[in-house]
Design an enzyme around this catalytic site. Structure first.
Site, PDB file in Angstrom:
ATOM      1  N   LYS A  22      55.650  70.093  15.899  1.00  0.00           N
ATOM      2  CA  LYS A  22      56.920  69.880  16.604  1.00  0.00           C
ATOM      3  C   LYS A  22      57.415  68.445  16.447  1.00  0.00           C
ATOM      4  O   LYS A  22      58.358  68.036  17.128  1.00  0.00           O
ATOM      5  CB  LYS A  22      56.738  70.164  18.107  1.00  0.00           C
ATOM      6  CG  LYS A  22      56.417  71.594  18.434  1.00  0.00           C
ATOM      7  CD  LYS A  22      56.445  71.827  19.940  1.00  0.00           C
ATOM      8  CE  LYS A  22      55.190  71.340  20.637  1.00  0.00           C
ATOM      9  NZ  LYS A  22      55.193  71.579  22.084  1.00  0.00           N
ATOM     10  N   LYS A  33      55.979  65.892  17.636  1.00  0.00           N
ATOM     11  CA  LYS A  33      55.784  65.237  18.930  1.00  0.00           C
ATOM     12  C   LYS A  33      54.458  64.492  18.893  1.00  0.00           C
ATOM     13  O   LYS A  33      53.427  65.100  18.600  1.00  0.00           O
ATOM     14  CB  LYS A  33      55.793  66.303  20.031  1.00  0.00           C
ATOM     15  CG  LYS A  33      55.857  65.768  21.426  1.00  0.00           C
ATOM     16  CD  LYS A  33      56.260  66.856  22.406  1.00  0.00           C
ATOM     17  CE  LYS A  33      56.384  66.277  23.798  1.00  0.00           C
ATOM     18  NZ  LYS A  33      57.078  67.170  24.719  1.00  0.00           N
TER      19      LYS A  33
HETATM   20  N1  CTP Z   1      58.563  68.755  34.129  1.00  0.00           N
HETATM   21  C1  CTP Z   1      59.154  68.757  35.413  1.00  0.00           C
HETATM   22  N2  CTP Z   1      59.696  67.595  35.908  1.00  0.00           N
HETATM   23  C2  CTP Z   1      59.690  66.468  35.166  1.00  0.00           C
HETATM   24  C3  CTP Z   1      59.094  66.450  33.878  1.00  0.00           C
HETATM   25  C4  CTP Z   1      58.539  67.625  33.386  1.00  0.00           C
HETATM   26  O1  CTP Z   1      59.182  69.780  36.095  1.00  0.00           O
HETATM   27  N3  CTP Z   1      60.263  65.376  35.669  1.00  0.00           N
HETATM   28  C5  CTP Z   1      58.021  70.002  33.607  1.00  0.00           C
HETATM   29  C6  CTP Z   1      58.729  70.459  32.330  1.00  0.00           C
HETATM   30  O2  CTP Z   1      59.944  71.132  32.659  1.00  0.00           O
HETATM   31  C7  CTP Z   1      57.701  71.369  31.689  1.00  0.00           C
HETATM   32  C8  CTP Z   1      56.353  70.736  32.160  1.00  0.00           C
HETATM   33  O3  CTP Z   1      56.684  69.813  33.220  1.00  0.00           O
HETATM   34  O4  CTP Z   1      57.813  72.692  32.204  1.00  0.00           O
HETATM   35  C9  CTP Z   1      55.657  70.004  31.036  1.00  0.00           C
HETATM   36  O5  CTP Z   1      56.607  69.115  30.524  1.00  0.00           O
HETATM   37  P1  CTP Z   1      56.340  68.059  29.377  1.00  0.00           P
HETATM   38  O6  CTP Z   1      57.326  68.293  28.280  1.00  0.00           O
HETATM   39  O7  CTP Z   1      54.910  67.973  29.046  1.00  0.00           O
HETATM   40  O8  CTP Z   1      56.746  66.718  30.182  1.00  0.00           O
HETATM   41  P2  CTP Z   1      57.982  65.744  30.050  1.00  0.00           P
HETATM   42  O9  CTP Z   1      57.790  64.632  31.023  1.00  0.00           O
HETATM   43  O10 CTP Z   1      59.272  66.524  30.137  1.00  0.00           O
HETATM   44  O11 CTP Z   1      57.754  65.194  28.553  1.00  0.00           O
HETATM   45  P3  CTP Z   1      58.814  64.664  27.474  1.00  0.00           P
HETATM   46  O12 CTP Z   1      59.593  63.546  28.111  1.00  0.00           O
HETATM   47  O13 CTP Z   1      57.947  64.209  26.307  1.00  0.00           O
HETATM   48  O14 CTP Z   1      59.692  65.856  27.136  1.00  0.00           O
END
Ligand code: CTP
Length: 142
Positions: free
Chosen positions: A46, A48
């Protein structure tokens, strides 16, 4: 009566309060919460990059009180298979994925929960990069 099984998928890099609150709310949707944590290989597909390797991300999530089981997320296609394998009743994600998994609705409930405001792994990395820059170190984080 059968336990109500909830499953979710994510990377959970630099585990933060948004992750914790999401998992706590997901656990309240059923009796048993399974979390599929993205492997480093799947994240590479991805494009990432994580700061924390899979084994550690998986260990942290597995030790959150409301999490019952952690499994690896290795491909886009495994979700349908997992729903059958783990007898999943609820597939749930944060609402940054709103609509993306509606194709699973014939197999189980599909739920999107609101994200916690103002926190994300991306923002944490940006803050760390800013901190490093302010202290004379070039931003080194992915
Ligand atoms: N999530 C959430 N609230 C946040 C950040 C993440 O509810 N503030 C949720 C996402 O919607 C997802 C889960 O946590 O269902 C895992 O998200 P992940 O992508 O690992 O975390 P992010 O902080 O969103 O990472 P990135 O910024 O790299 O996208």
């Amino acid at each position: 009566m059968k336990n109500r099984i909830v499953i979710t998928y994510g990377t959970f890099d630099m585990f933060h309060i948004g992750h914790l609150r999401l998992l706590q709310r997901l656990a309240r949707l059923g009796d048993r919460l399974i979390v599929a944590v993205s492997t480093d290989e799947f994240n590479a597909l991805k494009n990432k990059k994580t700061l924390i390797p899979y084994d550690q991300r998986a260990e942290i999530v597995a030790n959150i009180a409301c999490v019952d089981q952690v499994v690896p997320e290795q491909s886009w296609e495994q979700k349908q298979h997992d729903i059958e394998r783990y007898q999943v009743d609820v597939f749930a994600m944060g609402n940054d994925w709103q609509g993306a998994f509606d194709f699973l609705k014939p197999y189980c409930e599909v739920v999107y929960l609101p994200r916690t405001q103002d926190v994300s792994t991306t923002e944490l990395k940006q803050s760390l990069n800013q901190f490093l820059t302010e202290h004379g170190v070039q931003g080194l984080l992915p």
